[in-house]
Design an enzyme around this catalytic site. Structure first.
Site: not given
Ligand code: AMP
Length: 393
Positions: A9, A94, A182, A242, A379
């Protein structure tokens, strides 16, 4: 000989990895988990084994390990010496954006790489680094099969009507549409639900992935029908740094009235807003929860308020709600945030079980029309499963 799958990732200044063993039958185990952070500034490698024991903790000069290719070589060197006698069978990545094309993971080919490069403008802060990691592996071991797993793919089941913005139609055709992110986390949760909570797995479920990035996904029978994130990972909930969903007029105001450049606005929206910007203290929820500061409380209140608003919207998409599932860093670990969210969702028929919530569930509600759950996401394992499947290991 034992076969291994490496999951990568790659971010702008980091490279996270997990190494899994492939057994002839049954689930894979992570035998090493680590990351290099501070690429380009103060690179540091930390690696743990499957039991969480430290394998390595090394700090380098920024000249020694400046990019993903060098980072990968360091990781490969360490893993090779530790797992002598095993063979690396494939690498799963990913990749943030599969664009409008890809609804499933993909075996990387030169043609696929060209197509994935087309999506760089859709995720300029992430996609180039994801692809750089694929190229770095190709350079070291050109014949090693690699699989790209997309954060957008799980949401491709959403109805067409859910994918539009109210812009002229040609923008949709040019790729300006709601994608959702996601997806690997939601796919993992959808796969775990039938075993953990069979009564709701086929129903109307909203999953709240509350980490440093945060989003929510509405699922019907385990398939995505709506997401709080849209064209980019800036949309939806308040996040660590964010702002989440906001009036696009604010961007015009910042450009035209405040004279900010596009780069300055990008920095504001990705790095200086959210929990950090509102609190003025930090983006770590643990720090904010422990603080007495009024702005820390405000940031938490607004975080929860926004989850409640989004939950209402997604319940409307689903035509009701059977269950709410919490996952990721904050969702899995903060009983306080779960409690605040569930209290606000009482109108949907959620009755929190405070004792179960304190101990982490998995079921944290009792009675009520809708239930609430805590499920850890994974994940990396999802990427390893896809890689194993595509490579028929
Ligand atoms: P993730 O991006 O999923 O790794 O989640 C990172 C976020 O989880 C950070 O904002 C942490 O503050 C938050 N987090 C981790 N543990 C806890 C905890 N025990 N209580 C509250 N927040 C937590």
């Amino acid at each position: 000989m034992e076969r291994l799958i490496l999951v990568l990732n790659a971010g702008s200044s980091s490279l996270k990895f997990s190494l899994f063993t492939v057994r002839t039958a049954g689930e894979m185990d992570a035998v090493a988990v680590g990351q290099i952070e501070g690429l380009g500034t103060a690179p540091r490698l930390k690696v743990k084994d499957g039991a969480g024991e430290r394998i390595a903790d090394e700090q380098w000069d920024k000249g020694e390990v400046s990019g993903h290719a060098q980072a990968l070589q360091r990781i490969a060197g360490l893993l090779r010496s530790r797992f002598q006698g095993s063979v690396l069978a494939g690498v799963g990545h990913r990749v943030v954006h599969g664009g409008p094309d890809y609804a499933a993971p993909l075996l990387v080919t030169p043609e696929a790489m060209r197509r994935l490069e087309d999506f760089i403008p859709l995720a300029p802060l992430h996609q180039p680094h994801n692809l750089a990691a694929i190229r770095a592996v190709q350079e070291v071991q050109p014949d090693l099969p690699q699989v790209a797993c997309f954060d957008t793919a799980f949401h491709q089941t959403q109805e067409r009507v859910a994918q539009f913005y109210g812009l002229p139609y040609e923008y949709f055709e040019r790729g300006v549409r709601r994608y959702g992110f996601h997806g690997l986390s939601y796919e993992y949760i959808a796969g775990a639900l039938p075993a953990v909570a069979p009564a709701i797995a086929g129903g109307r479920v909203v999953v709240a992935h509350l980490g440093s990035g945060a989003s929510m996904c509405a699922m019907r029978a385990g398939r995505s029908v709506g997401s709080s994130m849209g064209f980019t990972a800036l949309d939806g909930l308040l996040m660590g740094t964010r702002p989440g969903n906001m009036d696009p007029g604010i961007v015009l105001y910042l450009l035209q009235q405040e004279g900010m450049s596009a780069k300055q606005i990008e920095d504001l929206l990705y790095k200086r807003s959210g929990l950090l910007g509102l609190s003025g203290i930090g983006n770590d929820m643990r720090v904010l929860l422990a603080s007495e500061d009024a702005r820390a409380r405000l940031a938490i209140e607004h975080f929860v308020y926004r989850i409640g608003r989004e939950l209402g919207a997604l319940a409307a998409v689903l035509g009701g709600l059977d269950a709410l599932v919490f996952t990721a860093g904050i969702g899995e670990n903060s009983a306080r945030i779960r409690e605040l969210v569930c209290e606000q969702a009482a109108w949907l028929g959620i009755e929190i079980d405070r004792a179960a919530n304190e101990t982490g569930g998995p079921c944290i509600s009792r009675g009520g029309k809708a239930s609430a759950w805590v499920l850890p996401t994974n994940e990396e394992l999802m990427i390893a499963r896809h890689t194993r499947h595509l490579l028929a290991l």
